[in-house]
Motif scaffolding. Structure first.
Motif, short mmCIF file in Angstrom:
data_model
loop_
_atom_site.label_atom_id
_atom_site.label_comp_id
_atom_site.label_asym_id
_atom_site.label_seq_id
_atom_site.Cartn_x
_atom_site.Cartn_y
_atom_site.Cartn_z
N PRO A 77 0.82 -1.22 0.00
CA PRO A 77 0.00 0.00 0.00
C PRO A 77 0.85 1.27 0.00
O PRO A 77 0.47 2.27 -0.61
CB PRO A 77 -0.85 -0.11 1.27
CG PRO A 77 -0.19 -1.13 2.12
CD PRO A 77 0.54 -2.04 1.18
N GLU A 78 2.00 1.21 0.66
CA GLU A 78 2.89 2.39 0.67
C GLU A 78 3.42 2.66 -0.74
O GLU A 78 3.49 3.80 -1.18
CB GLU A 78 4.04 2.17 1.66
CG GLU A 78 3.59 2.12 3.11
CD GLU A 78 2.96 3.41 3.61
OE1 GLU A 78 3.20 4.49 3.04
OE2 GLU A 78 2.21 3.35 4.60
N TYR A 80 1.96 1.68 -3.58
CA TYR A 80 0.84 2.07 -4.43
C TYR A 80 0.41 3.52 -4.18
O TYR A 80 0.02 4.22 -5.11
CB TYR A 80 -0.34 1.12 -4.25
CG TYR A 80 -0.03 -0.30 -4.70
CD1 TYR A 80 0.86 -0.56 -5.74
CD2 TYR A 80 -0.60 -1.38 -4.06
CE1 TYR A 80 1.15 -1.85 -6.15
CE2 TYR A 80 -0.32 -2.69 -4.46
CZ TYR A 80 0.56 -2.91 -5.51
OH TYR A 80 0.85 -4.19 -5.91
N ARG A 81 0.48 3.99 -2.93
CA ARG A 81 0.18 5.40 -2.65
C ARG A 81 1.14 6.30 -3.43
O ARG A 81 0.72 7.30 -4.01
CB ARG A 81 0.34 5.70 -1.16
CG ARG A 81 -0.88 5.44 -0.35
CD ARG A 81 -0.72 5.93 1.09
NE ARG A 81 -1.63 5.16 1.91
CZ ARG A 81 -1.30 4.10 2.63
NH1 ARG A 81 -0.05 3.70 2.69
NH2 ARG A 81 -2.19 3.44 3.31
N PRO A 86 -4.44 5.02 -5.53
CA PRO A 86 -5.11 5.07 -4.22
C PRO A 86 -6.08 3.91 -3.96
O PRO A 86 -6.18 3.44 -2.83
CB PRO A 86 -5.83 6.41 -4.22
CG PRO A 86 -5.95 6.79 -5.65
CD PRO A 86 -4.78 6.18 -6.36
N ARG A 87 -6.77 3.44 -4.99
CA ARG A 87 -7.72 2.33 -4.77
C ARG A 87 -7.00 1.04 -4.42
O ARG A 87 -7.45 0.29 -3.56
CB ARG A 87 -8.60 2.13 -6.00
CG ARG A 87 -9.58 3.25 -6.17
CD ARG A 87 -10.56 2.95 -7.29
NE ARG A 87 -11.47 4.05 -7.44
CZ ARG A 87 -11.67 4.69 -8.57
NH1 ARG A 87 -11.03 4.33 -9.66
NH2 ARG A 87 -12.52 5.69 -8.64
N ALA A 89 -4.01 0.90 -3.04
CA ALA A 89 -3.46 1.12 -1.68
C ALA A 89 -4.55 0.88 -0.64
O ALA A 89 -4.32 0.23 0.37
CB ALA A 89 -2.91 2.54 -1.57
N TRP A 90 -5.74 1.41 -0.90
CA TRP A 90 -6.86 1.24 0.01
C TRP A 90 -7.18 -0.24 0.20
O TRP A 90 -7.36 -0.71 1.32
CB TRP A 90 -8.08 1.99 -0.53
CG TRP A 90 -9.31 1.82 0.29
CD1 TRP A 90 -9.68 2.56 1.38
CD2 TRP A 90 -10.35 0.86 0.10
NE1 TRP A 90 -10.88 2.10 1.87
CE2 TRP A 90 -11.31 1.05 1.10
CE3 TRP A 90 -10.55 -0.16 -0.83
CZ2 TRP A 90 -12.46 0.28 1.21
CZ3 TRP A 90 -11.70 -0.94 -0.73
CH2 TRP A 90 -12.63 -0.71 0.29
N LEU A 91 -7.24 -0.98 -0.90
CA LEU A 91 -7.56 -2.41 -0.84
C LEU A 91 -6.56 -3.16 0.04
O LEU A 91 -6.94 -4.01 0.86
CB LEU A 91 -7.55 -3.00 -2.26
CG LEU A 91 -7.93 -4.46 -2.36
CD1 LEU A 91 -9.40 -4.66 -2.03
CD2 LEU A 91 -7.63 -4.97 -3.76
N THR A 93 -5.02 -2.14 2.55
CA THR A 93 -5.06 -1.74 3.96
C THR A 93 -6.33 -2.21 4.67
O THR A 93 -6.49 -1.95 5.86
CB THR A 93 -4.94 -0.21 4.11
OG1 THR A 93 -6.02 0.42 3.41
CG2 THR A 93 -3.61 0.30 3.60
N ARG A 94 -7.22 -2.90 3.98
CA ARG A 94 -8.46 -3.36 4.60
C ARG A 94 -8.17 -4.47 5.61
O ARG A 94 -7.60 -5.50 5.27
CB ARG A 94 -9.46 -3.88 3.57
CG ARG A 94 -9.89 -2.88 2.51
CD ARG A 94 -10.56 -1.64 3.07
NE ARG A 94 -9.50 -0.65 3.36
CZ ARG A 94 -9.61 0.39 4.17
NH1 ARG A 94 -10.71 0.64 4.80
NH2 ARG A 94 -8.62 1.21 4.37
N LYS A 95 -8.56 -4.22 6.87
CA LYS A 95 -8.31 -5.19 7.95
C LYS A 95 -8.86 -6.59 7.66
O LYS A 95 -8.15 -7.56 7.89
CB LYS A 95 -8.84 -4.65 9.27
CG LYS A 95 -7.95 -3.59 9.87
CD LYS A 95 -8.10 -3.57 11.37
CE LYS A 95 -7.35 -2.44 11.99
NZ LYS A 95 -5.93 -2.54 11.96
#
Length: 136
Positions: A77-78, A80-81, A86-87, A89-91, A93-95
């Protein structure tokens, strides 16, 4: 928006899938927030990084400009940011997805050369063709 710190990714340049991912990310590195170091090259200094070659072969590592190290799934995610994805990266980071991402990544890391021999050449061709057509 917060200013992102530069991130160096340490990757296995002998792995075609890893090469494809790095080529893809480098093509999106417009803000120069990513650097890439092949752990098989003279640019990789285990003492300076604080990660042995064996450890770097076993897991993806990233190092922020501040010197802080991250490894495994948390690198993606880091990266990809910084590549303006962003999408993605967001994916990452989903717990609820973390156990599956970690397990999948561990499997891939241990078997990346076998997986790469099957999927890597096609992935590399795809990324190279997209980067060539984008530059035309």
């Amino acid at each position: 928006m917060t200013q992102l710190e530069k991130l160096t990714l340490f990757y296995d340049g002998a792995c075609p899938l890893c090469q494809a991912e790095i080529l893809f990310l480098s093509g999106r590195n417009q803000e120069n927030l990513l650097d890439f170091v092949d752990i098989n090259s003279e640019r990789f200094d285990p003492q300076a990084v604080g990660v042995s070659c064996e450890a770097a072969m076993a897991a993806m590592y990233g190092q922020f400009a501040s010197g802080k190290l991250i490894q495994g799934v948390s690198v993606f995610p880091e990266a990809y940011r910084r590549a303006n994805l962003p999408r993605l990266a967001w994916l990452f980071t989903r717990k609820p997805l973390q156990p599956f991402l970690r397990l999948g990544y561990l499997f891939f890391a241990k078997n990346r050369h076998a997986i790469s021999s099957l999927l890597g050449p096609a992935a590399l061709r795809l990324v190279k063709s997209k980067s060539t057509s984008a530059s035309l």
